[in-house]
Design a protein around this motif. Structure first.
Motif, PDB file in Angstrom:
ATOM      1  N   THR A  85       0.718  -1.178   0.061  1.00 18.29           N
ATOM      2  CA  THR A  85       0.066  -0.037   0.076  1.00 18.29           C
ATOM      3  C   THR A  85       0.862   1.114   0.100  1.00 18.29           C
ATOM      4  N   GLU A  87       0.505   3.758   1.611  1.00 18.52           N
ATOM      5  CA  GLU A  87       0.544   4.336   2.932  1.00 18.52           C
ATOM      6  C   GLU A  87       1.638   3.571   3.711  1.00 18.52           C
ATOM      7  N   GLU A  88       1.559   2.310   3.699  1.00 16.94           N
ATOM      8  CA  GLU A  88       2.756   1.633   4.215  1.00 16.94           C
ATOM      9  C   GLU A  88       4.138   1.895   3.623  1.00 16.94           C
ATOM     10  N   GLY A  90       4.933   4.839   2.332  1.00 18.34           N
ATOM     11  CA  GLY A  90       5.220   6.316   2.593  1.00 18.34           C
ATOM     12  C   GLY A  90       5.815   6.051   4.131  1.00 18.34           C
ATOM     13  N   GLN A  91       5.399   5.317   5.017  1.00 18.73           N
ATOM     14  CA  GLN A  91       5.860   5.101   6.233  1.00 18.73           C
ATOM     15  C   GLN A  91       7.411   4.302   6.320  1.00 18.73           C
ATOM     16  N   ARG A  94       9.643   7.090   5.341  1.00 18.49           N
ATOM     17  CA  ARG A  94       9.901   8.023   6.382  1.00 18.49           C
ATOM     18  C   ARG A  94      10.827   7.552   7.315  1.00 18.49           C
TER      19      ARG A  94
END
Length: 209
Positions: A85, A87-88, A90-91, A94
């Motif tokens: 995903t 979102e993951e 992106g993490q 990060r």
């Protein structure tokens, strides 16, 4: 065949770990940084920054250990080392950037002012400042890893292979005291069958050569 220029205990270990986990055949080409081989023309043609590691994959040349890790994980998606995903992912980015800027950079400052720079250029006060800054950021990661097995999501990713090497470096500087989550995480990562040698083992191997 993929060629990897670099020598443990340098950041080449990050790339070795990914290659081992992927089961990809590669040729290791040692570079003696201490004796200036990274300043030779043949190496500067690959990386004008005169640093290891360097990955050569056919006509493609790539530098920067974290970038090489992400490249390999992206090239072999079947291994699942990049989250599905956005979102993951992106993490994952990060925490990789956090590790490289907030934890590795003070560790590198410590190294420069303890043995990399000539003694006349070393600043002992900066070593203490770097240790303090690094410890503060390790505390952030320690809190994040409470009740977690992996840096992101519920499976291993590039962030973990990056983190394990970085935390091993911090451990060499005795900066993991009071961080039981990070100590347990580091132990579990190096228990993986494909884990490379530790930084301490890399230095020991250099001494026997």
């Amino acid at each position: 065949m993929i060629k990897l220029y670099g020598t443990p205990p340098t950041r080449a270990l990050r790339v070795i770990w990914l290659l081992n986990e992927l089961g990809v055949e590669y040729e290791m080409l040692p570079i003696d940084v201490a004796n200036g081989e990274c300043q030779e023309d043949r190496f500067l043609a690959l990386n004008p920054a005169a640093k290891v590691p360097v990955l050569v994959d056919g006509e493609h040349v790539l530098t920067e250990s974290a970038a090489i890790q992400l490249y390999l994980a992206d090239k072999y998606p079947e291994a699942g080392f990049i989250p599905d995903t956005v979102e993951e992912r992106g993490q994952m980015y990060r925490w990789i950037f956090f590790l490289m800027t907030e934890i590795e950079q003070p560790l590198w400052r410590i190294a420069r002012h303890t043995f990399v720079y000539p003694e006349s250029k070393r600043i002992p006060q900066d070593v203490e400042l770097a240790k303090q800054e690094c410890s503060e950021m390790l505390a952030v990661l320690e809190k994040h890893m409470a009740d977690r097995e992996f840096i992101v999501g519920d499976r291993v990713s590039v962030a973990d292979f990056n983190a394990a090497y970085t935390l091993d470096w911090a451990n060499e500087e005795e900066l993991l005291k009071g961080t039981p989550n990070l100590k347990n995480y580091l132990k579990s990562m190096y228990a993986r069958p494909a884990a490379p040698m530790t930084i301490a083992e890399g230095f020991a191997a250099m001494e026997t050569q």
